[in-house]
Motif scaffolding. Structure first.
Motif, PDB file in Angstrom:
ATOM      1  N   ARG A   5       0.841  -1.196   0.000  1.00  0.00           N
ATOM      2  CA  ARG A   5       0.000   0.000   0.000  1.00  0.00           C
ATOM      3  C   ARG A   5       0.874   1.243   0.000  1.00  0.00           C
ATOM      4  O   ARG A   5       2.072   1.175   0.326  1.00  0.00           O
ATOM      5  CB  ARG A   5      -0.912  -0.013   1.223  1.00  0.00           C
ATOM      6  CG  ARG A   5      -0.146   0.079   2.528  1.00  0.00           C
ATOM      7  CD  ARG A   5      -1.059   0.346   3.716  1.00  0.00           C
ATOM      8  NE  ARG A   5      -0.358   0.266   4.983  1.00  0.00           N
ATOM      9  CZ  ARG A   5       0.402   1.225   5.506  1.00  0.00           C
ATOM     10  NH1 ARG A   5       0.594   2.358   4.864  1.00  0.00           N
ATOM     11  NH2 ARG A   5       0.986   1.053   6.695  1.00  0.00           N
ATOM     12  N   PRO A   6       0.284   2.399  -0.348  1.00  0.00           N
ATOM     13  CA  PRO A   6       1.046   3.646  -0.209  1.00  0.00           C
ATOM     14  C   PRO A   6       1.402   3.864   1.257  1.00  0.00           C
ATOM     15  O   PRO A   6       0.635   3.513   2.160  1.00  0.00           O
ATOM     16  CB  PRO A   6       0.071   4.721  -0.694  1.00  0.00           C
ATOM     17  CG  PRO A   6      -0.921   3.992  -1.535  1.00  0.00           C
ATOM     18  CD  PRO A   6      -1.037   2.618  -0.933  1.00  0.00           C
ATOM     19  N   ALA A   7       2.548   4.435   1.488  1.00  0.00           N
ATOM     20  CA  ALA A   7       2.989   4.738   2.848  1.00  0.00           C
ATOM     21  C   ALA A   7       2.190   5.906   3.410  1.00  0.00           C
ATOM     22  O   ALA A   7       1.537   6.654   2.676  1.00  0.00           O
ATOM     23  CB  ALA A   7       4.474   5.070   2.851  1.00  0.00           C
ATOM     24  N   ALA A   8       2.255   6.058   4.705  1.00  0.00           N
ATOM     25  CA  ALA A   8       1.672   7.195   5.421  1.00  0.00           C
ATOM     26  C   ALA A   8       2.770   7.769   6.308  1.00  0.00           C
ATOM     27  O   ALA A   8       3.701   7.052   6.695  1.00  0.00           O
ATOM     28  CB  ALA A   8       0.486   6.738   6.266  1.00  0.00           C
ATOM     29  N   PRO A   9       2.694   9.054   6.648  1.00  0.00           N
ATOM     30  CA  PRO A   9       3.711   9.621   7.542  1.00  0.00           C
ATOM     31  C   PRO A   9       3.868   8.815   8.835  1.00  0.00           C
ATOM     32  O   PRO A   9       4.979   8.680   9.345  1.00  0.00           O
ATOM     33  CB  PRO A   9       3.207  11.040   7.815  1.00  0.00           C
ATOM     34  CG  PRO A   9       2.411  11.384   6.590  1.00  0.00           C
ATOM     35  CD  PRO A   9       1.744  10.082   6.194  1.00  0.00           C
ATOM     36  N   LEU A  36       9.107  10.512   4.654  1.00  0.00           N
ATOM     37  CA  LEU A  36       7.720  10.046   4.749  1.00  0.00           C
ATOM     38  C   LEU A  36       6.755  11.183   5.037  1.00  0.00           C
ATOM     39  O   LEU A  36       5.569  11.067   4.733  1.00  0.00           O
ATOM     40  CB  LEU A  36       7.572   8.925   5.766  1.00  0.00           C
ATOM     41  CG  LEU A  36       8.088   7.584   5.259  1.00  0.00           C
ATOM     42  CD1 LEU A  36       7.856   6.483   6.269  1.00  0.00           C
ATOM     43  CD2 LEU A  36       7.490   7.192   3.927  1.00  0.00           C
ATOM     44  N   ASP A  37       7.236  12.280   5.579  1.00  0.00           N
ATOM     45  CA  ASP A  37       6.360  13.450   5.733  1.00  0.00           C
ATOM     46  C   ASP A  37       6.018  14.050   4.370  1.00  0.00           C
ATOM     47  O   ASP A  37       4.887  14.455   4.145  1.00  0.00           O
ATOM     48  CB  ASP A  37       7.024  14.521   6.605  1.00  0.00           C
ATOM     49  CG  ASP A  37       7.000  14.183   8.080  1.00  0.00           C
ATOM     50  OD1 ASP A  37       6.279  13.239   8.476  1.00  0.00           O
ATOM     51  OD2 ASP A  37       7.712  14.868   8.849  1.00  0.00           O
ATOM     52  N   HIS A  38       6.998  14.093   3.462  1.00  0.00           N
ATOM     53  CA  HIS A  38       6.801  14.802   2.196  1.00  0.00           C
ATOM     54  C   HIS A  38       6.644  13.906   0.967  1.00  0.00           C
ATOM     55  O   HIS A  38       6.179  14.375  -0.069  1.00  0.00           O
ATOM     56  CB  HIS A  38       7.956  15.778   1.973  1.00  0.00           C
ATOM     57  CG  HIS A  38       7.991  16.858   2.997  1.00  0.00           C
ATOM     58  ND1 HIS A  38       7.173  17.955   2.951  1.00  0.00           N
ATOM     59  CD2 HIS A  38       8.723  16.981   4.136  1.00  0.00           C
ATOM     60  CE1 HIS A  38       7.396  18.727   3.992  1.00  0.00           C
ATOM     61  NE2 HIS A  38       8.342  18.156   4.735  1.00  0.00           N
ATOM     62  N   PHE A  39       7.048  12.640   1.064  1.00  0.00           N
ATOM     63  CA  PHE A  39       6.985  11.753  -0.104  1.00  0.00           C
ATOM     64  C   PHE A  39       6.248  10.451   0.197  1.00  0.00           C
ATOM     65  O   PHE A  39       6.497   9.427  -0.432  1.00  0.00           O
ATOM     66  CB  PHE A  39       8.401  11.446  -0.621  1.00  0.00           C
ATOM     67  CG  PHE A  39       9.173  12.677  -1.009  1.00  0.00           C
ATOM     68  CD1 PHE A  39       8.757  13.478  -2.063  1.00  0.00           C
ATOM     69  CD2 PHE A  39      10.309  13.044  -0.300  1.00  0.00           C
ATOM     70  CE1 PHE A  39       9.466  14.620  -2.413  1.00  0.00           C
ATOM     71  CE2 PHE A  39      11.025  14.184  -0.643  1.00  0.00           C
ATOM     72  CZ  PHE A  39      10.602  14.971  -1.705  1.00  0.00           C
TER      73      PHE A  39
END
Length: 153
Positions: A5-9, A36-39
């Motif tokens: 799945r897409p990552a989350a912060p 992970l905050d920005h990408f």
């Protein structure tokens, strides 16, 4: 079954807690929270139930509109050898191609022979760069992405 799945912060804390163990050495310093905050939308997390099986931290370059970049990839030692890293890369390739990117880049140190062999097996070409990332030598990876054929062509 391993899901991707897409990552989350919020995944940062889970990832940073295991990277040194997964590598067998201190490596966490090259993965600051800002990735992970920005990408997080272009990064991926693989899970087996509640367990972290792997991750890929990557982004679509804001300065080079044809390029995507893979910064960091990790696979839990318990899940290595089953194609999870390949699946993470192929998922990222599809994400990048869907955004019109035509190339993916990454890098490693010349001592990381496992990474070099993996990237070559994934279709990357290599270039040795003695001072690309400061004074330490690096191996640069480049892979072209196939572009979808437009209808009518």
């Amino acid at each position: 079954m391993i899901g991707v799945r897409p990552a989350a912060p919020s995944d940062y804390d889970r990832i940073i807690a295991v990277v040194d163990d997964w590598w067998g050495r201190e490596i966490h310093g090259i993965l600051p929270r800002l990735f992970l905050d920005h990408f997080h939308r272009t990064s991926l997390v693989a899970e087996s139930g509640d367990d972290l099986a792997g991750f890929l931290v990557g982004f679509l370059s804001p300065s080079q509109p044809d390029t995507a970049y893979i910064h960091f990839v990790g696979v839990n030692p318990a899940h290595r050898g089953a194609g999870l890293a390949r699946r993470l890369y192929e998922t990222f390739f599809a994400l990048a191609a869907a955004d019109g990117r035509t190339a993916v880049r990454a890098l490693t140190s010349p001592q990381n022979t496992g990474s070099i062999a993996f990237h070559k097996a994934m279709g990357f070409t290599t270039t040795h760069a003695p001072s690309h990332d400061g004074p330490a030598p690096r191996v640069l990876f480049h892979r072209s992405l196939p572009q979808p054929v437009s209808p009518g062509r």
